[in-house]
Each structure stands twice: as C-alpha cells, then as structure tokens.
Design an enzyme around this catalytic site. Structure first.
Site, PDB file in Angstrom:
ATOM      1  N   LEU A   1      12.723  18.815  14.180  1.00  0.00           N
ATOM      2  CA  LEU A   1      13.629  17.722  14.509  1.00  0.00           C
ATOM      3  C   LEU A   1      12.743  16.490  14.636  1.00  0.00           C
ATOM      4  CD1 LEU A   1      15.983  19.218  17.263  1.00  0.00           C
ATOM      5  CD2 LEU A   1      16.658  18.480  14.979  1.00  0.00           C
ATOM      6  N   ASP A   2      13.168  15.379  14.059  1.00  0.00           N
ATOM      7  CA  ASP A   2      12.397  14.145  14.185  1.00  0.00           C
ATOM      8  C   ASP A   2      12.290  13.754  15.652  1.00  0.00           C
ATOM      9  OD1 ASP A   2      12.127  13.773  11.376  1.00  0.00           O
ATOM     10  OD2 ASP A   2      14.198  13.073  11.322  1.00  0.00           O
ATOM     11  N   ALA A   3      11.308  12.926  15.967  1.00  0.00           N
ATOM     12  CA  ALA A   3      11.105  12.497  17.355  1.00  0.00           C
ATOM     13  C   ALA A   3      12.348  11.808  17.908  1.00  0.00           C
ATOM     14  CB  ALA A   3       9.894  11.568  17.449  1.00  0.00           C
TER      15      ALA A   3
ATOM     16  N   SER B   1      15.415  12.529  17.172  1.00  0.00           N
ATOM     17  CA  SER B   1      16.541  13.461  17.187  1.00  0.00           C
ATOM     18  C   SER B   1      16.370  14.417  18.354  1.00  0.00           C
ATOM     19  CB  SER B   1      16.611  14.244  15.871  1.00  0.00           C
ATOM     20  OG  SER B   1      16.812  13.361  14.789  1.00  0.00           O
TER      21      SER B   1
ATOM     22  N   ARG C   1      15.085  13.868   7.488  1.00  0.00           N
ATOM     23  CA  ARG C   1      16.033  12.869   7.993  1.00  0.00           C
ATOM     24  C   ARG C   1      17.362  12.889   7.227  1.00  0.00           C
ATOM     25  NH1 ARG C   1      13.709   9.980  11.818  1.00  0.00           N
ATOM     26  NH2 ARG C   1      15.026   8.143  11.686  1.00  0.00           N
TER      27      ARG C   1
END
Length: 188
Positions: free
Chosen positions: A41-43, A45, A141
């Site tokens: 998960l992106d930072a 998210s 993303r």
C-alpha cells in the site's frame, strides 16, 4: 503465519526507510521477525496489509489471473455520475494500460472509519463521495489513477478486504495473527 495489519496513513510498506523520506516504516510496529508484506500500500494509502513468513503466498494472492478480490474504499472529489461509474467498472486506460473490469458502487451513507491524521483537505464548494471498488489486480497507484481517469481524484484510500477477510475493527497501527477460519477467508 498470516498476519493482518491496519496500515496507517504515512507509513511505507517496508521495514527500511527511504533516504531522505519523511514517511514512517513498518519497523516501528514490532511485527514478528521473518515476515514480509504480501503486496503493498502506498504511504498515502491506508488499511489492510497482510504479512506472512510462508513462501509462495505473494503470487497466490497477487496474480491477477488468480482472480483474488481486494476491496478498497476511495473518497473521491466530486460526485461521479452513473455513466462515470459504469466506465470505471468496464475498465479505464491508465498509462497506456486498460484495467480489468472491477466492481464499483457508491457508499451511501459514508463509511464510519477512523479519522486520518492529518485529515484530508476539505473544499467547501466541492462535495466528495465514497466509492467501494473491488479489483483483482493491483498496479502501482491503480485505484488513484482509475478515479482520476473518470475526473474524480482520490482524496483518501483504504483497503478494507482481501478475499472474504475484512479489516473489521482492527485499529490503525495494530496487527494480529489470523486464525484458521480467517486465513481460509483470505484465500476464498
């Protein structure tokens, strides 16, 4: 071992810091040694991130051809039309790639989830909408790019389910090992 972690906003999906990064890492959450994240998960998210010490689970969960479902709740800017949601469900082109079909629906009323720190920006003249998206693929993303492609940028993104296992009441920053029934739900 299979662990569910509720990743907070501002945390990288890795144990080591990026040079010059302001983001926190997983190291501060004292996960068991020898576990690794199943996906990312992106930072910016939040939500369900699974960890395991078992080889082979990553491909079992993340290969799009396996059709393993993941549900995300996206708070988007504006109010997407029914036509825009149908376009999103059919697949949209992002970076020259046509996304696979996905499930999409409005969440009305908005879901009750923990507040994000810092909170999202709020614009008094632009409403927002919560969407649930169910995908079987997860490119970099992707959800953010998909909602932007229909003209509704994502303001907040939370993964809430993998397979039939939901995040439930697990608080942000907390983790726990899954029991046999929960583990089976992940792979359902």
């Amino acid at each position: 071992m299979l662990i569910a972690f509720n990743k907070p906003y501002g945390v990288l999906s890795q144990f080591s810091p990026e040079p010059g990064s302001q983001w926190r890492t997983l190291a501060e959450f004292k996960l068991p040694s020898k576990v690794y994240a199943l996906g990312r998960l992106d930072a910016d998210s939040e939500g369900l991130l699974l960890f395991s010490d078992e080889a082979g689970l990553n491909s079992r969960l993340l290969d799009p051809d396996a059709g393993h479902r993941r549900e995300y709740w996206a708070q988007v800017e504006g109010v997407p039309s029914d036509a825009a949601l149908k376009e999103l469900a059919r697949g949209v082109v992002i970076a020259g790639y046509l996304t696979r079909q996905c499930g999409v629906r409005r969440l009305d009323p908005a879901p009750e989830i923990s507040p994000r720190m810092p909170p999202i920006r709020v614009r008094k003249t632009v409403p927002d909408t919560w969407l649930a998206l169910e995908l079987v693929e997860g490119k970099n993303r992707q959800v953010r790019k998909m909602t932007a492609a229909i003209g509704h940028p994502t303001l907040r993104l939370v993964r809430v389910r993998t397979g039939n296992f939901s995040l439930g009441s697990l608080a942000p920053g907390k983790w726990r090992e899954l029991n046999a029934t929960e583990r089976a739900a992940v792979f359902a």
